[in-house]
Write a protein that holds these residues in place. Sequence first.
Motif, mmCIF file in Angstrom:
data_model
loop_
_atom_site.group_PDB
_atom_site.id
_atom_site.type_symbol
_atom_site.label_atom_id
_atom_site.label_comp_id
_atom_site.label_asym_id
_atom_site.label_seq_id
_atom_site.Cartn_x
_atom_site.Cartn_y
_atom_site.Cartn_z
ATOM 1 N N PHE A 12 0.826 -1.209 0.000
ATOM 2 C CA PHE A 12 0.000 0.000 0.000
ATOM 3 C C PHE A 12 0.860 1.259 0.000
ATOM 4 N N PRO A 47 3.514 2.305 -3.547
ATOM 5 C CA PRO A 47 2.966 3.079 -4.667
ATOM 6 C C PRO A 47 2.843 4.569 -4.344
ATOM 7 N N PRO A 67 -3.023 3.896 -5.101
ATOM 8 C CA PRO A 67 -2.470 2.579 -5.474
ATOM 9 C C PRO A 67 -3.253 1.871 -6.565
ATOM 10 N N HIS A 70 -1.985 -0.856 -9.098
ATOM 11 C CA HIS A 70 -0.524 -0.933 -9.123
ATOM 12 C C HIS A 70 -0.095 -2.368 -8.790
ATOM 13 N N PHE A 100 0.533 -3.083 -5.201
ATOM 14 C CA PHE A 100 -0.663 -3.109 -4.363
ATOM 15 C C PHE A 100 -1.384 -4.451 -4.493
#
Length: 390
Positions: A161, A164, A318, A321, A324
């Motif tokens: 978390f 990103p 995020p 991503h 993530f």
Amino acid sequence: MSGAPVSAPAEYDGILLASFGGPEGQEDVIPFLRNVTRGRGIPDERLEEVSHHYRANGGISPINAQNRALKAALEAELAARGIALPVLWGNRNWDPYIPAVLKGAYDAGHRRLLMVTTSAYSSYSSCRQYREDIGMALTETGLDGLLAVDKVRQYFDHPGFVEPFIEGTAVSLARVRAELAAAGTPGAPVHVLFATHSIPTRDAEASGRSVEQPREFAENSAYVAQHLAVADAVMAEVDPGQEWSLVYQSRSGAPHVPWLEPDINDALRELAAAGTKGVVVVPLGFVSDHMEVLWDLDTEARETSAELELAFDRAPTPSTHAKFAAGLVDLVCERTVAHNVAERPAMTTLGPWYDVCRPGCCANFRGDKPAIAEVGSTVGLVSAAGGARP
């Protein structure tokens, strides 16, 4: 934090991605807002007054599309690791509704689900309310004792978390500095604003509290302390000397009820008056570009910055991503017997957070409701074999 209580790994047969939900057309807006405000007696006329940000976007919240994309990203990451767990998706306030998803899961043969929510921090609305919604859904559908639903820990400081945000903040900060340099003011003061959803002060102070294991938090709130700690971790990697602060957005309560402050627009005005020439806004409280991000930050805060002649850039959330998606799967693996990940990484001293919430954590001041994933709770904690879990 060493010594945080954890749950023994278990056998799960599915993952529940649980989220807030949002309207997907103009005709959905008022019914959706009725769901969000149910029990508060707010008339449709008042709901229509506060619907403008949805109306301006065609009545569509981006959150459902983002959840579909996140679900696909999780499925791809699971497949890449050879983990055969299906991902189900349910919302608190819009279709697909959590009770129907749980009923469908049970009918399809599922007996133990592990829930991942799209909220990273500790507060009533971002943790306990999800646990209550599952508890009530299990009770209302008659599935309590038949279908078990556990929940991964709050992941505010998990690398999946936080990293990103580190990447995005660095890029946004470079953009603002480049814009100021191009305007002939290299080295002009820049400020980083970490933005999150404001909540009532009473809820903030109840966040992370435990009647059996008291902890002290910055500003007397786990919700606030977690955001401050993550922001500090981000800036330690991006630029330790850069000035930053935590601000709030999207307040929706009655004027006489204290909510967390300062509002981001008030903060922007104060910064401009003090000589700041550029701002980077980091939506630290959000996993993806919810309507609050698109309206409160990309529209209102951007317009305020333009009025104040501040260079402005908003860092990404995020979303999907790769780090993530991988981090959420890691959180799942922390709790599973197969593909177990024993290490629980945390980028602040506040974590890793509890797998099972402490009694009284993030209290509901409107009355007790059955909630899963809490020490002492019996809702949803009976295994398919009939044994109760601690």
